[in-house]
Design a protein around this motif. Sequence first.
Motif, PDB file in Angstrom:
ATOM      1  N   SER A  88       0.847  -1.191   0.000  1.00  0.00           N
ATOM      2  CA  SER A  88       0.000   0.000   0.000  1.00  0.00           C
ATOM      3  C   SER A  88       0.879   1.236   0.000  1.00  0.00           C
ATOM      4  CB  SER A  88      -0.914   0.005   1.233  1.00  0.00           C
ATOM      5  OG  SER A  88      -1.461   1.291   1.459  1.00  0.00           O
ATOM      6  N   THR A  89       0.657   2.135  -0.952  1.00  0.00           N
ATOM      7  CA  THR A  89       1.424   3.380  -0.961  1.00  0.00           C
ATOM      8  C   THR A  89       1.082   4.234   0.255  1.00  0.00           C
ATOM      9  OG1 THR A  89      -0.208   4.481  -2.387  1.00  0.00           O
ATOM     10  CG2 THR A  89       1.674   3.409  -3.467  1.00  0.00           C
ATOM     11  N   ASN A  90      -0.163   4.173   0.720  1.00  0.00           N
ATOM     12  CA  ASN A  90      -0.519   4.939   1.918  1.00  0.00           C
ATOM     13  C   ASN A  90       0.218   4.430   3.151  1.00  0.00           C
ATOM     14  OD1 ASN A  90      -2.372   6.753   0.672  1.00  0.00           O
ATOM     15  ND2 ASN A  90      -3.706   6.625   2.472  1.00  0.00           N
ATOM     16  N   ALA A  98       3.468   3.798  -7.225  1.00  0.00           N
ATOM     17  CA  ALA A  98       3.621   2.376  -7.531  1.00  0.00           C
ATOM     18  C   ALA A  98       2.874   2.013  -8.800  1.00  0.00           C
ATOM     19  CB  ALA A  98       3.117   1.518  -6.370  1.00  0.00           C
ATOM     20  N   ASP A  99       3.379   0.997  -9.480  1.00  0.00           N
ATOM     21  CA  ASP A  99       2.693   0.422 -10.639  1.00  0.00           C
ATOM     22  C   ASP A  99       1.584  -0.517 -10.187  1.00  0.00           C
ATOM     23  OD1 ASP A  99       2.409  -0.419 -13.489  1.00  0.00           O
ATOM     24  OD2 ASP A  99       3.183  -2.320 -12.719  1.00  0.00           O
ATOM     25  N   GLU A 100       1.775  -1.147  -9.021  1.00  0.00           N
ATOM     26  CA  GLU A 100       0.819  -2.137  -8.525  1.00  0.00           C
ATOM     27  C   GLU A 100       0.793  -2.092  -7.004  1.00  0.00           C
ATOM     28  OE1 GLU A 100       0.294  -6.921  -9.170  1.00  0.00           O
ATOM     29  OE2 GLU A 100       2.256  -6.206  -8.479  1.00  0.00           O
ATOM     30  N   GLN A 101      -0.401  -2.274  -6.432  1.00  0.00           N
ATOM     31  CA  GLN A 101      -0.543  -2.455  -4.984  1.00  0.00           C
ATOM     32  C   GLN A 101      -1.158  -3.830  -4.732  1.00  0.00           C
ATOM     33  OE1 GLN A 101      -1.520   1.572  -2.719  1.00  0.00           O
ATOM     34  NE2 GLN A 101      -3.029   1.215  -4.323  1.00  0.00           N
ATOM     35  N   THR A 102      -0.677  -4.485  -3.694  1.00  0.00           N
ATOM     36  CA  THR A 102      -1.176  -5.830  -3.395  1.00  0.00           C
ATOM     37  C   THR A 102      -2.053  -5.886  -2.154  1.00  0.00           C
ATOM     38  OG1 THR A 102       0.853  -6.310  -2.156  1.00  0.00           O
ATOM     39  CG2 THR A 102       0.812  -6.910  -4.497  1.00  0.00           C
ATOM     40  N   GLY A 103      -2.135  -4.786  -1.396  1.00  0.00           N
ATOM     41  CA  GLY A 103      -2.934  -4.810  -0.168  1.00  0.00           C
ATOM     42  C   GLY A 103      -3.589  -3.488   0.131  1.00  0.00           C
ATOM     43  N   ALA A 104      -4.083  -2.811  -0.914  1.00  0.00           N
ATOM     44  CA  ALA A 104      -4.632  -1.462  -0.732  1.00  0.00           C
ATOM     45  C   ALA A 104      -6.043  -1.515  -0.157  1.00  0.00           C
ATOM     46  CB  ALA A 104      -4.651  -0.721  -2.059  1.00  0.00           C
ATOM     47  N   ARG A 105      -6.392  -0.464   0.572  1.00  0.00           N
ATOM     48  CA  ARG A 105      -7.729  -0.299   1.125  1.00  0.00           C
ATOM     49  C   ARG A 105      -8.204   1.122   0.862  1.00  0.00           C
ATOM     50  NH1 ARG A 105      -7.587  -4.928   1.248  1.00  0.00           N
ATOM     51  NH2 ARG A 105      -8.063  -6.429   2.898  1.00  0.00           N
ATOM     52  N   GLY A 106      -9.520   1.275   0.707  1.00  0.00           N
ATOM     53  CA  GLY A 106     -10.112   2.586   0.540  1.00  0.00           C
ATOM     54  C   GLY A 106     -10.785   3.042   1.819  1.00  0.00           C
ATOM     55  N   GLY A 154      -0.426  -1.205 -13.984  1.00  0.00           N
ATOM     56  CA  GLY A 154      -0.931  -0.329 -15.036  1.00  0.00           C
ATOM     57  C   GLY A 154      -1.660   0.887 -14.511  1.00  0.00           C
ATOM     58  N   GLY A 155      -1.909   0.926 -13.191  1.00  0.00           N
ATOM     59  CA  GLY A 155      -2.594   2.074 -12.606  1.00  0.00           C
ATOM     60  C   GLY A 155      -1.613   3.149 -12.164  1.00  0.00           C
ATOM     61  N   ILE A 156      -2.169   4.195 -11.581  1.00  0.00           N
ATOM     62  CA  ILE A 156      -1.377   5.220 -10.911  1.00  0.00           C
ATOM     63  C   ILE A 156      -1.794   5.198  -9.458  1.00  0.00           C
ATOM     64  CG2 ILE A 156      -0.886   7.693 -10.695  1.00  0.00           C
ATOM     65  CD1 ILE A 156      -1.426   7.962 -13.684  1.00  0.00           C
ATOM     66  N   TRP A 157      -0.947   4.623  -8.626  1.00  0.00           N
ATOM     67  CA  TRP A 157      -1.204   4.485  -7.191  1.00  0.00           C
ATOM     68  C   TRP A 157      -0.225   5.404  -6.482  1.00  0.00           C
ATOM     69  CZ3 TRP A 157      -5.369   2.348  -8.481  1.00  0.00           C
ATOM     70  CH2 TRP A 157      -5.425   1.323  -9.424  1.00  0.00           C
ATOM     71  N   LEU A 158      -0.747   6.473  -5.897  1.00  0.00           N
ATOM     72  CA  LEU A 158       0.071   7.613  -5.499  1.00  0.00           C
ATOM     73  C   LEU A 158      -0.342   8.098  -4.117  1.00  0.00           C
ATOM     74  CD1 LEU A 158       2.081   9.871  -6.531  1.00  0.00           C
ATOM     75  CD2 LEU A 158       0.048  11.046  -7.407  1.00  0.00           C
ATOM     76  N   SER A 159       0.616   8.273  -3.223  1.00  0.00           N
ATOM     77  CA  SER A 159       0.337   8.805  -1.882  1.00  0.00           C
ATOM     78  C   SER A 159       1.311   9.932  -1.587  1.00  0.00           C
ATOM     79  CB  SER A 159       0.461   7.712  -0.817  1.00  0.00           C
ATOM     80  OG  SER A 159      -0.529   6.718  -1.008  1.00  0.00           O
ATOM     81  N   LEU A 160       0.769  11.078  -1.185  1.00  0.00           N
ATOM     82  CA  LEU A 160       1.553  12.292  -0.991  1.00  0.00           C
ATOM     83  C   LEU A 160       1.719  12.577   0.496  1.00  0.00           C
ATOM     84  CD1 LEU A 160      -0.323  14.466  -3.640  1.00  0.00           C
ATOM     85  CD2 LEU A 160       1.542  12.827  -3.986  1.00  0.00           C
ATOM     86  N   GLY A 217      -3.855   9.838  -0.416  1.00  0.00           N
ATOM     87  CA  GLY A 217      -3.719   8.710  -1.331  1.00  0.00           C
ATOM     88  C   GLY A 217      -4.651   8.862  -2.520  1.00  0.00           C
ATOM     89  N   ILE A 218      -4.101   8.688  -3.714  1.00  0.00           N
ATOM     90  CA  ILE A 218      -4.874   8.794  -4.955  1.00  0.00           C
ATOM     91  C   ILE A 218      -4.716   7.484  -5.717  1.00  0.00           C
ATOM     92  CG2 ILE A 218      -5.134  10.027  -7.145  1.00  0.00           C
ATOM     93  CD1 ILE A 218      -3.785  12.452  -5.761  1.00  0.00           C
TER      94      ILE A 218
END
Length: 308
Positions: free
Chosen positions: A85-87, A105-113, A124-130, A200-201
């Motif tokens: 998770s980028t977050n 990241a190109d890929e997240q394996t354990g992301a949550r919303g 292939g996504g844009i997984w971004l945390s600032l 997180g976006i």
Amino acid sequence: MQETRRRVLEALADGPVSGPELATELDVSRAAVWKHAEALREADFSIESCDDGYILTDVPEFGGAAVEFGLDAAFDIEYHDSIGSTNDRARELASEGAGDVAVLADEQTGARGRLDREWSSPSGGIWLSLVCRPDLPPAQAPIYTLAAAVATTEAVRDLGVDAAIKWPNDVLVGPEEKKLVGILTEMEGEADRVSWVVVGIGLNANIDAGEVPETATTLREEVGDIERAELTQAILERFDELRNDPEAVLPAWRELSSTLGRRVRVETPGGEVVGEAVDVEFPGRLVVETDAGEKRVSAGDCEHLRPV
């Protein structure tokens, strides 16, 4: 990206330029110039040697160096091909004292919303945390969520996507309102001051429609594959502008909103609020006109309803 390496890259983009010229211009050794050129090649930049020196012939499609190249925003990029998770990583960095870092990241394996819901994050996504350290009280932190929504929506609209913002944190597409982007903001602070904010976006970019839920869509589905590095840059640059100009956030958010003027149901900790969404107030409160008068909602799960 290390500053000298950034300057080498910028010089090569305007090349060809010789090693001795670069060494003199940057006040480093010729061996250092060669090492920087090799490091850039390892980061998938195509650098050719010719009679006149080095020249940049191609840049990578994605990755930290690709996003940092030409980025006009005060963020360092930490890139991962795959991460849980980028977050989560952004929170780690924030707890260590970091600021103005974008975890990508190109890929997240354990992301949550929001509400700990699972968030599909394939390659292939844009997984971004600032990671941000704003000088504001905790009650005002939601303005960062709105700023991220505006920045992301404007960026994908520039690609031709019919996107709009659903309060508080989703970017939806088309009359079916399929979800393209989710935003999750977390923070830590004291009573009168924020220590850090992580925004997180999650953006479904170059992903097949079958890899996301039926209620979601992807940029590949809407407009075809896009240049992810350029889109990430656009998001970061616009967010950087908005966080430094908070008064510009609400007018832009209103302009892009799919919620205002709609009948909504908002599930809040204090119960259900049903009525017409008529405005959004700083730092992100939704104003709902109900049968019992106006209600102001700071947080909740919003559903768009059909007109009565």
